[in-house]
Scaffold this active site. Structure first.
Site, short mmCIF file in Angstrom:
data_model
loop_
_atom_site.label_atom_id
_atom_site.label_comp_id
_atom_site.label_asym_id
_atom_site.label_seq_id
_atom_site.Cartn_x
_atom_site.Cartn_y
_atom_site.Cartn_z
N ARG A 1 -7.22 9.30 -12.10
CA ARG A 1 -6.37 10.45 -11.79
C ARG A 1 -5.17 10.45 -12.72
NH1 ARG A 1 -3.84 11.17 -5.80
NH2 ARG A 1 -2.79 9.27 -6.47
N ASP B 1 -0.67 20.14 5.02
CA ASP B 1 -0.08 18.94 4.43
C ASP B 1 0.25 19.26 2.97
OD1 ASP B 1 0.52 16.48 3.26
OD2 ASP B 1 -0.83 15.38 4.60
N TYR C 1 8.22 10.93 -1.50
CA TYR C 1 8.20 9.97 -2.61
C TYR C 1 7.28 10.36 -3.75
CZ TYR C 1 4.28 8.18 0.23
OH TYR C 1 3.13 8.07 0.98
N LYS C 2 6.60 11.50 -3.65
CA LYS C 2 5.73 11.92 -4.75
C LYS C 2 6.54 12.81 -5.70
CE LYS C 2 1.67 10.98 -2.02
NZ LYS C 2 0.88 11.42 -0.86
N PHE D 1 -7.12 13.42 3.06
CA PHE D 1 -6.37 12.17 2.92
C PHE D 1 -6.55 11.35 4.20
CE2 PHE D 1 -2.69 9.40 2.68
CZ PHE D 1 -2.67 9.06 1.35
C1 LIG Z 1 0.72 10.65 0.23
C2 LIG Z 1 0.10 11.37 1.37
C3 LIG Z 1 0.40 11.01 2.69
C4 LIG Z 1 1.31 9.86 2.95
O1 LIG Z 1 1.55 9.60 4.27
P1 LIG Z 1 2.66 8.54 4.69
O2 LIG Z 1 2.57 8.47 6.14
O3 LIG Z 1 4.00 9.08 4.23
O4 LIG Z 1 2.34 7.26 4.01
C5 LIG Z 1 -0.17 11.75 3.70
N1 LIG Z 1 -1.02 12.79 3.44
C6 LIG Z 1 -1.32 13.13 2.18
C7 LIG Z 1 -2.24 14.27 1.92
C8 LIG Z 1 -0.79 12.43 1.11
O5 LIG Z 1 -1.12 12.76 -0.14
#
Ligand SMILES: *Cc1c(COP(=O)(O)O)cnc(C)c1O
Length: 408
Positions: free
Chosen positions: A367, A195, A220-221, A126
């Site tokens: 997705r 993560d 938020y997921k 990510f």
């Molecule tokens: C959604 C997500 C994030 C989001 O990071 P924010 O700083 O909260 O916007 C980070 N890492 C991964 C792997 C994600 O899927």
């Protein structure tokens, strides 16, 4: 071929989680397959937020830091999230964003491994995870090393301070073997940061069982905390005393209201706090996490696998031109399926126009996410049958479906 419509109806009728959909405010007619990006709105959240605003803030005013225990919310959320990820309640805290928590924990890990500077990760991780390492690299504190998924274990050597991986890949859904890689990293003398953004609330996670050192994850997921919800951070208890993070804000001080000139870390994970906690965001997150806890991870995981297996079979039968890039074994993937197609963006837009909401990830991935708390088998079947129709009718070729919005 299987009659997937009938099969979906049968599976929905037998689904022990079907009743939980009513606990979310989803419009009739929407098949929401994007809860892996932004979880749906829990029914209880609007009233709870109104209460926090009108009563706790409006009437209680500043006294609510004590009387409503606002000050304890980051820890409270931590203890609620902990059982979902195989952690002790005192090892998790809700704070900041995933990105900021990555910064704090990567820096903390580097400080624990003097003489080593390499943070090892995979290309295609990510973006924010990779960018945060680059930020530390620009400060002269870290050195970024990337190795493909299959080569990551071999890239561990005496220079690696931290192995930092995303447990479930956001684009493909592929899941790493957390216990095996954690053990490999430890053998090489490195620490490990997982993560869990696409894991928490969706797949089995056992941080303590895997011997993990650090973790971060998203509110938020699958935890349904709302847009920009606070994230969480985990630190194994054995590392608490040595933990030093550079964002030494006053909320992470041992005595924030002593107003000392000098910083002194609060005990344990409390020292990961930086500034004043966002009470509205934490209050919404509490509703979302509470729902996940009530449903239970075991039931959530079981349904997630059923949903994705059903969809995989139906897609293979009815939409074979979309190529599945997620692992075939449901135990090796997160709660999503990803499909490659040259016109994935247009297909996704055409689906959304028909109220089937999935998402697109550049350059060519459609997705479909399966938040097991509120997605039905009928939703999954609708996605498949609408896709078939969109392809057959050529509807995806409408020019408006090719226009890219700011957020995709
Ligand atoms: C959604 C997500 C994030 C989001 O990071 P924010 O700083 O909260 O916007 C980070 N890492 C991964 C792997 C994600 O899927």
């Amino acid at each position: 071929m299987t009659d997937f419509a009938a099969e979906a109806a049968r599976l929905d009728a037998a689904d022990p989680l079907a009743k939980w959909r009513a606990e979310f405010l989803l419009d009739e007619g929407v098949a929401y397959l994007d809860g892996n990006s932004l979880g749906a709105l829990p029914r209880a959240t609007p009233d709870r937020l109104a209460e926090v605003v009108r009563q706790e803030w409006g009437k209680g005013l500043i006294g609510s830091w004590n009387s409503a225990n606002w000050i304890g919310l980051p820890q409270k959320l931590g203890t609620m999230i902990a059982p979902l990820i195989g952690a002790g309640g005192h090892e998790v805290i809700a704070a900041d964003s995933v990105s900021v928590n990555l910064f704090k924990l990567i820096a903390a890990a580097l400080a624990m491994r003097p003489g080593r500077k390499v943070v090892l990760s995979e290309p295609g991780n990510f973006p924010t995870d990779l960018y945060m390492v680059q930020g530390l690299e620009a400060q002269g504190l870290a050195e970024r090393r990337l190795a493909g998924r299959d080569a990551v274990a071999d890239a561990l050597d005496d220079d690696v301070a931290l192995l930092m991986l995303t447990h479930v890949h956001y684009k493909t859904g592929a899941m790493f073997d957390m216990a095996a890689l954690t053990a490999k990293a430890h053998e090489a003398g490195a620490l490990v940061l997982w993560d869990l953004s696409h894991s928490a609330g969706a797949v089995p996670v056992d941080l303590n069982g895997a011997g993990a050192d650090f973790a971060v994850g998203c509110g938020y997921k699958y935890l349904n905390g709302g847009p920009g919800a606070p994230a969480f951070a985990y630190v194994a208890e054995r590392l608490h005393d040595a933990l030093q993070q550079p964002l030494s804000g006053w909320m992470g001080h041992a005595r924030p209201f002593a107003f000392d000139d000098d910083y002194a870390s609060a005990p344990g994970v409390d020292r990961l706090l930086c500034g004043t906690p966002p009470i509205l965001g934490l209050s919404a997150l509490q509703i979302g996490v509470n729902l996940m806890a009530k449903i239970g991870m075991e039931a959530l995981v079981a349904k997630s696998r059923q949903l994705s297996e059903f969809t995989r079979a139906a897609m293979a039968g009815h939409v074979p031109e979309l190529v599945c890039i997620s692992p075939e074994d449901p135990a090796m993937r997160g709660s999503q399926l990803s499909y490659r197609h040259d016109h994935a963006y247009e297909l996704c837009q055409a689906l959304i126009a028909r109220r089937v909401i999935g998402d697109f990830r550049a350059p060519d991935v459609l997705r479909l996410g399966f938040a097991p708390a509120y997605v039905s088998f009928a939703d999954c079947w609708r996605a498949v049958s609408e896709l078939r129709d969109i392809l057959d009718s050529g509807e995806w070729q409408k020019p408006e479906y090719a226009e890219r919005a700011t957020v995709t």
